[in-house]
Enzyme design. Structure first.
Site, PDB file in Angstrom:
ATOM      1  N   ASP A 262       0.894  -1.242  -0.091  1.00 56.01           N
ATOM      2  CA  ASP A 262       0.056  -0.014   0.118  1.00 56.01           C
ATOM      3  C   ASP A 262       0.726   1.286  -0.065  1.00 56.01           C
ATOM      4  O   ASP A 262       2.016   1.067   0.386  1.00 56.01           O
ATOM      5  CB  ASP A 262      -0.978  -0.020   1.069  1.00 56.01           C
ATOM      6  CG  ASP A 262      -2.371   0.748   0.959  1.00 56.01           C
ATOM      7  OD1 ASP A 262      -2.169   1.544   0.176  1.00 56.01           O
ATOM      8  OD2 ASP A 262      -3.223   0.301   1.667  1.00 56.01           O
ATOM      9  N   CYS A 263       0.234   2.288  -0.458  1.00 56.69           N
ATOM     10  CA  CYS A 263       1.131   3.462  -0.684  1.00 56.69           C
ATOM     11  C   CYS A 263       1.579   4.153   0.362  1.00 56.69           C
ATOM     12  O   CYS A 263       0.868   4.563   1.306  1.00 56.69           O
ATOM     13  CB  CYS A 263       0.256   4.446  -1.475  1.00 56.69           C
ATOM     14  SG  CYS A 263      -0.087   3.866  -3.075  1.00 56.69           S
TER      15      CYS A 263
END
Length: 725
Positions: free
Chosen positions: A247-248
């Site tokens: 995930d970012c």
């Protein structure tokens, strides 16, 4: 070595990838492990941005068809329609990609690797991202997720249409404000019984190309660098061979917020070694130094970059468009009337009728004046949910009703802002001034359509505007809306309450004081037209709740408690307002002739269940036939019962059909504390109906589910303890 093998579309993908990687420098390899992958100029490979979104339509990339938010798509209980929606989305994604490529636009949201769907379980309705999911039930989530992934990825023998990504692995469901540092504690039993089920099935049956790791830690390990989850479970036990993406910002969290390691180099090395191939972020820039420092080998880098290049090969990115059938999709399909019609149909099937005292369907000829009231009545934002595209056509509720009733007078009052707090709004305008206007038009109307709820600015991801960073503080409507609801409900005019919201709310006051309640979710660009046609009986309601509307906020366990005790219909001990699987229709259905092929089975046998369903009303309608299984004498805690099958069936007036289901051995198994699955000797019950077999649903539907018993004559282990090979 033939340096051009990787360019030859006739060669095996693995051979081509091996040929290309063997020619790359360490710096070139690492450059491909960032979501903003650099151009490989000496190979004439352009830059590529891996980040794309399509939860319910191509998002953040300009004009695109917007479908109901994912939770609404789940409420359809319709596999075929889910596939159709995803197929349309992938058509538009392909078109957009090829337009961008022709213009040499390689920016974000222009690619073919899509980070959808979100198949996390809604264990708590406060979670702002619950709207992105398929609800609280593992089986429904898996069935919807499989169809969505297949629709995105296509059915070509050689090339992928898109590369879908299931997220967020694993056990991710709020609180949003704590996600970068939170450690979720989940038992092996809860993980196998609830949290991991849909991931395993979308990987094995949906063939999904990618998995995204979660921000949080799980039982002490960062999910994006977990040997247990990524290497052990995904790679070794489930044999997943696609790519894993963080995930970012999640790799940065490993050292900065989780504080599991001290440096970016160590965090990057830990993630890659444990199987995370792609960094949404920039910490993987440190991988060059990590290799030089001996924290991991270049051979480990090769494994990850090979997985990444392989999926790009499968997408046809390195081949001429003439060889890739998905590159031939006509441009005029983008944002087409055909796609808008499918969005409309999905919206019709997604809306759930929760209450109807006989007011609905409205009689068009008798409607002279209609009052459309509420902050979501003419809100385009309330159509969209989060992660949305830009629709060229937007049918708000007000617009839909005006177009459906051209001969009636349509009065409109906003009544309140979505989340304004008394006593004053901007410019000194008082709550009473807006409410009085709403009451005034309500008094003059034949019916009120009252549109309340939230929007993606009030519930959503961490960046949302709420006090908890995207999550709801409680299940109440905002105070200004509650005041509006109370004031309008005192008028004698009949009221249809429409909830535009992404998850469960407290509708108790509305349930006691209005004539009809519709849960419309965030219904997409055609939501207003769909609702108008449903209210007027042009179409019939068939949506069913994919989540529980809890009886009281006080019934909920602590938000940061990941135990399933007391959560979802399978473990909740209270009486819900409205139950999972519940929904009303204008048509009525009768069940009969429930049959099973055997009343006694050996453990490991399959069981066939058939039932006849008849439309006993004077109009056509759609029923969602649901089947639930209860293990009566289990040796461990088990769900009250679990959904194990469903089928949406359309029947004309008087028509009867037989619907059959297959109960698999895994469905009959119980999950023990170590995460193993075993079929135990003893009694089982099967329930079949248009809802789950709880007292609240039976009372509201004035109908009981049919039931039948069978017995397992022996026991059998069918799955080893979790994380054991």
């Amino acid at each position: 070595m033939n340096n051009s093998v990787w360019k030859d579309f006739r060669q095996d993908f693995d051979e081509r990838v091996g040929n290309l990687v063997a020619q790359m420098t360490l710096e070139e390899k690492v450059s491909q492990m960032l979501y903003t992958s650099f151009a490989l100029t000496r190979f004439e490979i352009p830059e590529y941005n891996w980040w794309n979104e399509c939860l319910h339509g191509v998002a953040r990339a300009g004009t695109a068809t917007v479908f109901p938010q994912a939770i609404g798509l789940a409420a359809m209980f319709d596999r075929e329609m889910m596939y159709k929606v995803a197929d349309v989305i992938s058509d538009e994604a392909r078109i957009k990609h090829h337009i961008a490529k022709d213009k040499e636009d390689f920016g974000i949201y222009k690619g073919l690797t899509y980070w959808s769907p979100n198949i996390n379980i809604v264990r708590d309705p406060r979670w702002g991202r619950g709207q992105e999911t398929y609800g609280e039930d593992p089986y429904l989530t898996a069935e919807m997720g499989i169809q969505f992934c297949k629709g995105l990825q296509g059915n070509d023998e050689k090339y992928l249409k898109l590369a879908a990504t299931v997220k967020h692995f694993a056990v991710h469901s709020g609180p949003e404000a704590d996600r970068h540092h939170f450690n979720a504690i989940a038992s092996a039993k809860d993980m196998e019984e609830t949290y991991l089920y849909a991931f395993e099935r979308t990987i094995k049956e949906g063939g999904v190309a990618s998995v995204m790791g979660a921000y949080n830690r799980l039982n002490g390990e960062a999910c994006c660098a977990s040997d247990t989850l990524l290497q052990g479970l995904l790679r070794e036990i489930w044999n997943f061979d696609g790519y894993i993406v963080s995930d970012c910002g999640a790799i940065q969290d490993i050292w900065k917020d989780h504080k599991l390691v001290d440096t970016p180099e160590t965090a990057a090395a830990l993630a890659v070694r444990n199987g995370c191939d792609l960094n949404c972020g920039h910490v993987y820039e440190a991988l060059i130094q990590a290799v030089q420092d001996g924290l991991l080998s270049e051979e480990e880098i090769d494994i990850s970059v090979s997985r990444l290049l392989l999926v790009r090969m499968k997408l046809g990115m390195f081949d001429s468009d003439e060889y890739v059938k998905y590159a031939q999709i006509p441009m005029d399909k983008l944002d087409s009337d055909e796609h808008h019609a499918i969005s409309y149909e999905a919206a019709v099937r997604s809306m759930v009728l929760l209450k109807n005292d006989g007011l609905l369907p409205l009689k068009k000829d008798s409607l002279k004046t209609v009052a459309v009231i509420g902050p979501n009545a003419d809100s385009e934002m309330a159509l969209l949910g989060n992660y949305f595209g830009t629709p060229s056509v937007k049918k708000t509720i007000l617009t839909g009703i005006r177009e459906a009733l051209p001969d009636a007078r349509i009065l409109y009052a906003q009544g309140s802002v979505v989340d304004g707090n008394p006593p004053e709004f901007m410019w000194g305008e008082t709550v009473d001034s807006r409410i009085s206007e709403a009451v005034n038009i309500a008094e003059r109307a034949d019916v009120v359509v009252l549109c309340l709820g939230l929007d993606c600015l009030r519930e959503g991801e961490e960046s949302g505007n709420t006090a908890e960073g995207g999550d709801k503080l409680d299940l109440q409507l905002p105070l200004a809306q509650r005041m509006l609801l109370e004031a309008v409900s005192k008028v004698d005019t009949p009221i249809v309450f429409v909830g535009l919201v992404g998850s469960a709310m407290d509708y108790s006051f509305a349930n006691e004081n209005v004539n009809a309640i519709v849960q419309a979710w965030y219904p997409g660009q055609m939501g207003g037209k769909a609702l108008a046609d449903l209210l007027l009986g042009v179409r019939d309601f068939s949506g069913r709740l994919p989540i529980t509307f809890y009886g009281s906020f006080d019934d909920l366990p602590a938000f940061d408690n990941y135990s399933m005790e007391g959560r979802t219909y399978r473990y909740y001990e209270g009486q819900p307002q409205f139950s999972f699987g519940y929904g009303l229709s204008y048509a009525n259905f009768e069940y009969s002739d429930l049959m099973i092929n055997n009343e006694e089975i050996d453990a490991g046998d399959f069981l066939n269940v058939c039932v006849k369903v008849k439309n006993i009303s004077a109009r056509a309608g759609a029923e969602v036939v649901q089947i639930y299984l209860e293990d009566v004498k289990a040796s461990v805690r088990v769900p009250h019962y679990s959904l194990v099958g469903f089928e949406r069936v359309v029947l004309n007036a008087g028509e009867k059909k037989e619907i059959c289901f297959e109960i698999t051995p895994e469905m009959m198994s119980v999950v023990r504390d170590d995460g193993s699955r075993i079929i135990e000797e003893g009694e089982f019950k099967i329930y079949v109906g248009g809802f789950q077999p709880d007292k609240q649903s039976e009372n509201l539907r004035d109908q009981k589910c049919m039931k039948v018993k069978f017995e397992a004559k022996s026991s059998k282990m069918i799955k080893a303890a979790l994380f054991q090979k």
